[in-house]
Design a protein around this motif. Structure first.
Motif, PDB file in Angstrom:
ATOM      1  N   ARG B 454     -67.507 -21.953-104.691  1.00 31.38           N
ATOM      2  CA  ARG B 454     -67.242 -20.539-104.437  1.00 31.38           C
ATOM      3  C   ARG B 454     -66.813 -20.349-102.997  1.00 31.38           C
ATOM      4  N   MET B 455     -66.518 -19.125-102.670  1.00 33.33           N
ATOM      5  CA  MET B 455     -66.201 -18.738-101.289  1.00 33.33           C
ATOM      6  C   MET B 455     -64.971 -19.482-100.765  1.00 33.33           C
ATOM      7  N   ALA B 456     -64.097 -19.872-101.700  1.00 30.92           N
ATOM      8  CA  ALA B 456     -62.941 -20.674-101.324  1.00 30.92           C
ATOM      9  C   ALA B 456     -62.028 -19.954-100.340  1.00 30.92           C
ATOM     10  N   HIS B 457     -61.963 -18.631-100.420  1.00 36.69           N
ATOM     11  CA  HIS B 457     -61.037 -17.909 -99.544  1.00 36.69           C
ATOM     12  C   HIS B 457     -61.776 -17.080 -98.483  1.00 36.69           C
ATOM     13  N   PHE B 458     -62.927 -17.609 -98.077  1.00 34.98           N
ATOM     14  CA  PHE B 458     -63.649 -16.970 -96.973  1.00 34.98           C
ATOM     15  C   PHE B 458     -63.748 -17.941 -95.797  1.00 34.98           C
ATOM     16  N   LEU B 459     -63.905 -17.373 -94.632  1.00 37.91           N
ATOM     17  CA  LEU B 459     -63.972 -18.193 -93.420  1.00 37.91           C
ATOM     18  C   LEU B 459     -64.952 -17.525 -92.470  1.00 37.91           C
ATOM     19  N   ARG B 460     -65.848 -18.344 -91.856  1.00 40.18           N
ATOM     20  CA  ARG B 460     -66.756 -17.762 -90.877  1.00 40.18           C
ATOM     21  C   ARG B 460     -66.270 -18.085 -89.471  1.00 40.18           C
ATOM     22  N   LEU B 461     -66.162 -17.064 -88.659  1.00 40.79           N
ATOM     23  CA  LEU B 461     -65.756 -17.236 -87.259  1.00 40.79           C
ATOM     24  C   LEU B 461     -66.893 -16.811 -86.342  1.00 40.79           C
ATOM     25  N   SER B 462     -67.408 -17.739 -85.549  1.00 49.74           N
ATOM     26  CA  SER B 462     -68.405 -17.377 -84.545  1.00 49.74           C
ATOM     27  C   SER B 462     -67.674 -17.164 -83.224  1.00 49.74           C
ATOM     28  N   TYR B 463     -68.015 -16.090 -82.557  1.00 46.09           N
ATOM     29  CA  TYR B 463     -67.249 -15.746 -81.356  1.00 46.09           C
ATOM     30  C   TYR B 463     -68.115 -15.729 -80.100  1.00 46.09           C
ATOM     31  N   GLY B 464     -69.326 -16.272 -80.187  1.00 47.59           N
ATOM     32  CA  GLY B 464     -70.236 -16.157 -79.048  1.00 47.59           C
ATOM     33  C   GLY B 464     -69.977 -17.175 -77.945  1.00 47.59           C
ATOM     34  N   ALA B 465     -69.448 -18.333 -78.307  1.00 47.78           N
ATOM     35  CA  ALA B 465     -69.354 -19.419 -77.329  1.00 47.78           C
ATOM     36  C   ALA B 465     -67.932 -19.608 -76.812  1.00 47.78           C
ATOM     37  N   VAL B 466     -67.065 -18.637 -77.069  1.00 50.02           N
ATOM     38  CA  VAL B 466     -65.665 -18.750 -76.645  1.00 50.02           C
ATOM     39  C   VAL B 466     -65.290 -17.586 -75.731  1.00 50.02           C
ATOM     40  N   SER B 467     -64.232 -17.778 -74.960  1.00 56.70           N
ATOM     41  CA  SER B 467     -63.780 -16.708 -74.070  1.00 56.70           C
ATOM     42  C   SER B 467     -62.862 -15.758 -74.843  1.00 56.70           C
ATOM     43  N   GLU B 468     -62.556 -14.641 -74.218  1.00 55.37           N
ATOM     44  CA  GLU B 468     -61.656 -13.687 -74.882  1.00 55.37           C
ATOM     45  C   GLU B 468     -60.285 -14.311 -75.106  1.00 55.37           C
ATOM     46  N   ALA B 469     -59.843 -15.097 -74.148  1.00 53.55           N
ATOM     47  CA  ALA B 469     -58.535 -15.742 -74.299  1.00 53.55           C
ATOM     48  C   ALA B 469     -58.565 -16.736 -75.461  1.00 53.55           C
ATOM     49  N   GLN B 470     -59.662 -17.456 -75.580  1.00 52.08           N
ATOM     50  CA  GLN B 470     -59.774 -18.404 -76.693  1.00 52.08           C
ATOM     51  C   GLN B 470     -59.804 -17.683 -78.037  1.00 52.08           C
ATOM     52  N   ILE B 471     -60.484 -16.554 -78.068  1.00 48.46           N
ATOM     53  CA  ILE B 471     -60.507 -15.776 -79.315  1.00 48.46           C
ATOM     54  C   ILE B 471     -59.074 -15.421 -79.704  1.00 48.46           C
ATOM     55  N   GLU B 472     -58.364 -14.899 -78.743  1.00 45.79           N
ATOM     56  CA  GLU B 472     -56.980 -14.493 -78.955  1.00 45.79           C
ATOM     57  C   GLU B 472     -56.136 -15.667 -79.474  1.00 45.79           C
ATOM     58  N   ASN B 473     -56.154 -16.777 -78.748  1.00 45.76           N
ATOM     59  CA  ASN B 473     -55.347 -17.949 -79.124  1.00 45.76           C
ATOM     60  C   ASN B 473     -55.767 -18.543 -80.456  1.00 45.76           C
ATOM     61  N   GLY B 474     -57.060 -18.692 -80.599  1.00 47.05           N
ATOM     62  CA  GLY B 474     -57.573 -19.336 -81.807  1.00 47.05           C
ATOM     63  C   GLY B 474     -57.182 -18.560 -83.046  1.00 47.05           C
TER      64      GLY B 474
END
Ligand SMILES: Cc1ncc(COP(=O)(O)O)c(C=O)c1O
Ligand SMILES: Cc1ncc(COP(=O)(O)O)c(C=O)c1O
Lengths: 495, 495
Positions: B454-474
């Motif tokens: 199940r959950m084949a088309h879901f994705l978990r993104l954790s954003y606590g350990a990255v910078s704003e620029a990394q969030i943007e790029n990633g």
């Protein structure tokens, strides 16, 4: 090591009770009956009953003889729902204590729990040394310096499987002992006990048989039972260690087959013995021949002089089938809880198990230990430490001689921090331990070191965490209590 | 939450494969056959196969269609000797990887292992915050001061079950949140993951069924499988949390019966939802009615504002049947690995299990955390921390909007450090995660959060350990890769 007669008889009745032929509440054969059928003296018969009682398999009723107690308590069940009733002692614990520790080795759990509820003045049980014997100030300075040099260490996610620096230092120290390893072959754990648990989880599954030494460290027995594994006790002598003949026979014939062997080839706990290098090599070869993983617990190795103790068995491991487990809790810093293992071909599996069980180890302690262990100060410290322990051992030997005379036999090991006392054959170490605990003296009674009703007249004394005066006093108290704990003192109870 | 059609079909074929009706090496029904028998479109049929392939149950052979892969790999076995062969991907890992992780949840273990072998530049997987968000300098100072005030802390045997000072502070902090506890009701552990493992070991035994949320934190699924327990997935919505109706039905009818319930009522991982106080109370009452222990994982509670999140479910526990688990690794200091639990009526059992598995926790970190947490600086820090996380969440929301537009659906939670992205129905999150990893972007694909395909088309993104620029790029990189990971892009492969 042949068992004394009363233990052989106790073993036999244990089998009968476990077979179900004697059930809970049944009247146990009378002393007279045992004397007749087994052709033994009254004292031997009473002693056998005493052992079974210590073990919680029998209960004495005043003027009515012995009755069979709950045997579930000694079977391997981890489900709290499994039927189980408490044995009658200790009366201080709440009624459902058996259920609480169901499947966690009743006798060991019970003793640990009892010990916690009493004030302890002289601790002969905890097998560590006191802070004054460890490099306390040096480690404290090292930790402060790590905090200065790594300001974010407490709030940064820890590295997988351990810090590379500690892994590298440990590997180098192993190489010096004749066991070449790469840092990346090492996994850092929460003490040796986690390493042993992971090793077992990696190679066994519920119901499997694991060969252990007899006696063996109670932590091994408790871990086995908590994992639903069956210990198979292999005779082990205080002179030569595990009997290779008996082990070979077990590997050859045991059904269900032996799935793993756990062994302490160097400074065995509780016996103190170390196998010769030739025997260690033979042990590795034997396990390899039967393709059974050997789990080596080497935790005390560096508490004694290397020339007397030889190499770890792992030094002869050619194909990664020895899982080596150790820790720094005995030899460097019990307050750090750092353990480690070299799991050979099971490493990836062990690391994933560790991940799923407890993730990674925090790094402050790791770097602190590494920075001390990479220096020569560590070598100098080790020699001092070993000399201190030897001094305490000497002191304990004299106190035993003075207080017990020839009543007690001890073999003095060339390292470690414990002695294995053989009391007179008709003494109950459990009784002695209980009475001593009432006076604030904590010891480890022999029955903790077996999964069968054995070792009833043995006692383990750890002398690392006590002062010379405490050794002196504590041993005097034990010697004073001994006469009340011999079978002739309790004969009146049931004969 | 109703499953999309292709997942219902994948579920059904999983059951058929596990039943043994389709065996390893068998040719799998053709796309045409599936379309006809299931009355679905080609795209749905292909997508169902795709899910089964992601899951390792099918293997595509060029121009020959799908074949059934090894199913042992998904059954619960912890014995390394159990027959098992690797699925074909990932080709980078050694041949016997499946055996290595046998019984440790193949899909999760495989993804964790793959992630370790690649360089990661943007880490959207590790669910912690960066050191700059934690009270790094304050904790460092506190640790130095503990070392000064307790010079022997590293070489003294640690106290049982945790340092009284930390236990007391945690209890006080709980009371402030409406959950009165005594310090001695708390056991300190190696992170929340050890607490969860101990809770399961205390109340379940091998083979038991445990109700979990669907989706749920992959660590729970891995722990369950490693202990030989069977997850029963209860539908859980991003709005209301676990379905109490479905849970009640399961408690009422499931055979073998449900032995425990694991739940994250506050800031669920990965959904981010929090149950209302009324529903938390109803959950506790429901479990109590069926006499099934409730294991509450409350690890993210303090990453969001209390007024929005309510109390822990444990606050309504009247008879000790809720086992509360948490840690300081998300909210205070991931480098310390300090967790804790309040195990209610299972406390003695949990503590003995912990003793047998890993003994006690070293005290330096405990005292460091306690001395910071007892001050008001901790309250001030928490508000700052929550605001920082909210800022990052906001940044991620904007980046998702910009890069994905309406292709992706997200519900924004009121705390925590992760987002649960619903990709288009025909996307493979596993494929997307693999391609992203090649570019140094690490994410957690949906299938890790279920024990079924199940959950084949879901994705978990954790954003606590990255910078704003990394969030943007990633996020831009993920959006660029998405089109190659949708089913129409792979239709050619097998149609
Ligand atoms: C032989 C042996 N192995 C393992 C252990 C457990 O070691 P640790 O404290 O490193 O977990 C002990 C400690 O009592 C021990 O004596
Ligand atoms: C919901 C949940 N529970 C438990 C854990 C494990 O916590 P710890 O790192 O404290 O062991 C995590 C961490 O990823 C988590 O997200």
């Amino acid at each position: 090591m042949t068992q004394p007669l009363y233990q052989q008889i106790a073993d036999e009745y244990q089998r009968i009770i476990h077979s179900g032929a004697l059930k809970r509440g049944d009247r146990f054969p009378s002393i007279r009956h045992i004397m007749q059928t087994q052709q033994v003296s009254m004292s031997t018969a009473v002693q056998a009953c005493h052992v079974l009682e210590d073990w919680g398999l029998l209960r004495a009723k005043a003027r009515a003889g012995y009755f069979v107690e709950d045997v579930q308590a000694h079977k391997q069940t981890t489900s709290p729902s499994a039927a189980s009733t408490a044995t009658t002692h200790p009366t201080e614990l709440p009624e459902d204590w058996a259920k609480r520790y169901d499947g966690l080795h009743q006798l060991i759990s019970q003793w640990l729990a009892e010990a916690e509820q009493k004030p302890v003045h002289i601790d002969f049980m905890t097998a560590v040394a006191s802070p004054s014997l460890y490099p306390t100030a040096q480690l404290n300075r090292a930790a402060t310096s790590v905090l200065r040099r790594h300001p974010e260490i407490l709030t940064t996610f820890a590295r997988r499987y351990g810090h590379p620096k500690l892994r590298a230092v440990l590997a180098r120290r192993c190489a010096e002992r004749g066991m070449p390893l790469e840092g990346k072959a090492i996994t850092i754990t929460h003490g040796c006990i986690e390493a042993l648990n992971l090793a077992l989880r990696a190679v066994c599954s519920k119901g499997d048989v694991v060969a252990v030494e007899s006696p063996t460290f109670y932590g091994v027995l408790q871990a086995l039972e908590a994992q639903g594994l069956q210990p198979l006790e292999i005779p082990t002598s205080a002179e030569h260690g595990i009997s290779l003949d008996a082990l070979e026979m077990a590997l050859d014939t045991q059904q269900p087959p032996v799935r793993a062997v756990i062994c302490m080839p160097t400074l065995h706990n509780p016996l103190g013995c170390s196998m010769s290098d030739a025997n260690k090599q033979a042990l590795v070869a034997l396990c390899k021949r039967y393709q059974v993983p050997l789990i080596e617990d080497d935790i005390y190795a560096q508490t004694g002089p290397e020339q007397a103790l030889g190499k770890p068995a792992k030094a002869w491991d050619s194909d990664g089938s020895v899982i080596y487990c150790s820790s720094l809790n005995k030899v460097l810093a019990p307050g750090m809880r750092l353990g480690w293992m070299a799991a050979g071909k099971w490493q990836a599996r062990v690391e994933m198990l560790k991940y799923s069980q407890s993730r990674y180890i925090d790094e402050l302690n790791q770097l602190t230990a590494a920075s001390f262990m990479e220096s020569q100060a560590y070598d100098r410290y080790l020699l001092r430490f070993q000399a201190h322990l030897q001094q305490l051992r000497h002191c304990a030997a004299q106190a035993i001689e003075r207080s017990f005379g020839t009543q007690v036999q001890v073999i003095y090991p060339s390292g470690g921090m414990m002695l294995w006392l053989r009391l007179p054959d008709d003494a109950s170490a459990l009784e002695l331990s209980k009475r001593a605990l009432e006076q604030g003296v904590l010891t480890a009674p022999g029955p903790m070191f077996s999964s069968k009703p054995r070792m009833a007249h043995f006692l383990r004394l750890s002398y690392g965490a006590v002062s010379e005066a405490q050794i002196e006093n504590g041993i005097r108290i034990l010697a004073q209590l001994l006469p009340q704990c011999r079978i002739h003192a309790t004969l009146a109870k049931t004969a």
